[in-house]
Design a protein around this motif. Structure first.
Motif, mmCIF file in Angstrom:
data_model
loop_
_atom_site.group_PDB
_atom_site.id
_atom_site.type_symbol
_atom_site.label_atom_id
_atom_site.label_comp_id
_atom_site.label_asym_id
_atom_site.label_seq_id
_atom_site.Cartn_x
_atom_site.Cartn_y
_atom_site.Cartn_z
ATOM 1 N N UNK A 1 8.950 10.281 -8.621
ATOM 2 C CA UNK A 1 7.738 9.285 -8.058
ATOM 3 C C UNK A 1 8.512 8.278 -6.942
ATOM 4 N N UNK A 2 7.799 8.149 -5.852
ATOM 5 C CA UNK A 2 8.746 7.244 -4.847
ATOM 6 C C UNK A 2 8.872 5.810 -5.128
ATOM 7 N N UNK A 3 7.664 5.117 -5.289
ATOM 8 C CA UNK A 3 8.072 3.761 -5.516
ATOM 9 C C UNK A 3 9.147 3.448 -6.853
ATOM 10 N N UNK A 4 8.948 4.010 -7.767
ATOM 11 C CA UNK A 4 9.745 3.842 -9.037
ATOM 12 C C UNK A 4 11.190 4.091 -8.599
ATOM 13 N N UNK A 5 11.278 5.253 -7.848
ATOM 14 C CA UNK A 5 12.883 5.562 -7.576
ATOM 15 C C UNK A 5 13.293 4.523 -6.584
ATOM 16 N N UNK A 6 12.520 3.836 -5.707
ATOM 17 C CA UNK A 6 12.887 2.518 -5.057
ATOM 18 C C UNK A 6 13.300 1.638 -5.563
ATOM 19 N N UNK A 7 12.338 1.233 -6.890
ATOM 20 C CA UNK A 7 12.769 0.256 -7.724
ATOM 21 C C UNK A 7 13.886 0.336 -8.564
ATOM 22 N N UNK A 8 14.097 1.707 -9.073
ATOM 23 C CA UNK A 8 15.393 1.926 -9.788
ATOM 24 C C UNK A 8 16.789 1.621 -8.763
#
Length: 423
Positions: free
Chosen positions: A280-287
């Motif tokens: 998942x793109x946004x959650x990966x960026x968040x991590x």
């Protein structure tokens, strides 16, 4: 095993358009000479006679010019085209480098620095627009990762060359910067010949979403990323001071830490980006933002060189998981014809973080250096939660889902259910 890893590494570069490789070459050539900013404070204090405070204010002028240049570059892309903006701005920067060592009056130096940063920063949104135009949506993140790889290699070479040149004559720094900038502009001229890219002209019926400031999801995304980037830019300010004052590391050891960061990015970022493309793109960026902040937050809990290496590895992992993915999201988020405007706001956000982050970190460092790193952890948690909530917020608006998932070939089942119910 090594052969398989070698093939996997090179396969992560396959399929990228030739234009992106040309841009990467331009970035490598230009950044290999980008050493003036790194040595500007030292030059102003040792060669011109500025005080530390006056030299620091000139860095602030550079930051203000960067903010203005990012917005200007985004608008110029729409008016004259992304390739032309990059070429003309690089050419305009050449006399800016050559004239800077001529001045001795503070106002003349400040004006030169402002105009130079205006030109150099306007290149960023134009560069991102070219990537958005020539790469397929699923390849844009790899395109940005390739540019980062070239930039990091260039900075590594430039830093080493800059130290050698500064020891001989500071004026050589400006000559080399001007030469590499001119060379980068010539490469663009020879390959693209000042041509507009296909489909670059904005459509006549631009909607409200073509204005980034009206795109709520983009604005929240940018605010979260700028917050974490303010922490990241301690890397070029209080980070080195802390390593010197509390870890008692030598300049050579600090240089090794920077080298570790660069080598890990060059060796693994393309592989990592290729591996996580189904997450998942946004959650990966968040991590990624969280791990970047965590790398700094770990600093008060150690005091040895090996621990500093561990901390910078954590920070580098976060940098690789956030920077290219975030740039790819912005490129895919922009409606057709508005890529330059979105990339301009994206570049402006990074420039704002570059100005505010070191300034706030410096103030906190004088009060209590450890508080910088404790707050870094708090920022990391806030940004992580924000990025995890952002996909849910986006589904409340009709039509938001495809733009958010454009880099993620495997949509989240919950998001698909929400989309079905909404229709």
């Amino acid at each position: 095993m090594l052969h398989r890893l070698y093939r996997r590494y090179w396969s992560s570069f396959e399929g990228l358009p030739a234009q992106l490789w040309v841009l990467a070459l331009v970035m490598l050539v230009n950044r290999s000479g980008a050493m003036v900013l790194a040595y500007l404070t030292l030059y102003l204090t040792s060669q011109v006679g500025f005080s530390d405070a006056s030299a620091g204010s000139m860095i602030g002028v550079f930051g203000i010019g960067s903010i203005a240049g990012a917005l200007l570059g985004g608008r110029l892309v729409e008016a004259i085209g992304a390739v032309r903006v990059q070429t003309f701005c690089l050419l305009a920067a050449v006399p800016g480098y050559l004239l800077l060592p001529v001045w001795r009056e503070p106002w003349a130096i400040a004006l030169n620095i402002f105009l130079l940063s205006l030109a150099t920063e306007a290149v960023r949104p134009a560069n991102g627009t070219v990537i958005a135009k020539v790469a397929k949506p699923e390849d844009r993140t790899r395109g940005f990762a390739l540019q980062r790889l070239a930039a990091n290699l260039g900075f590594a070479m430039g830093g080493a060359i800059g130290g050698f040149l500064a020891a001989i004559d500071f004026r050589l720094l400006f000559v080399v910067d001007a030469t590499t900038t001119l060379a980068a502009a010539c490469i663009l001229l020879m390959y693209f010949r000042l041509q507009r890219l296909p489909g670059e002209a904005p459509p006549a019926d631009q909607t409200q979403l073509a204005r980034p400031i009206h795109d709520v999801v983009f604005v929240v995304f940018l605010a979260l990323f700028v917050l974490s980037t303010m922490v990241f830019f301690q890397f070029v300010s209080t980070y080195t001071l802390y390593l010197r004052d509390y870890y008692h590391l030598s300049s050579v050891q600090i240089g090794v830490l920077f080298a570790v960061n660069t080598l890990v990015i060059v060796a693994t970022e393309m592989l990592l980006i290729d591996y996580v493309k189904r997450w998942p793109l946004l959650r990966t960026i968040g991590w990624g933002c969280f791990f970047s902040c965590l790398g700094f937050a770990l600093l008060p809990f150690g005091s040895t060189f090996p621990f500093a290496i561990f901390a910078i590895l954590v920070m580098t992992l976060g940098e690789m998981l956030s920077m290219s993915l975030a740039a790819g999201f912005v490129a895919n988020r922009a409606p057709a014809g508005a890529e330059g405007r979105y990339m301009g706001w994206w570049s402006m956000g990074i420039a704002v973080a570059f100005v505010i982050g070191p300034m706030a970190g410096g103030a906190l460092y004088q009060y209590d250096p450890n508080w910088i790193w404790y707050l870094s952890l708090a920022v990391g948690v806030i940004v992580l939660v924000g990025f995890h909530l952002l996909p849910e917020v986006a589904t409340l608006s009709s039509g938001e889902l495809p733009a958010l998932q454009s880099l993620n070939p495997v949509p989240d089942p919950g998001d698909l259910i929400a989309e079905s119910v909404g229709s």
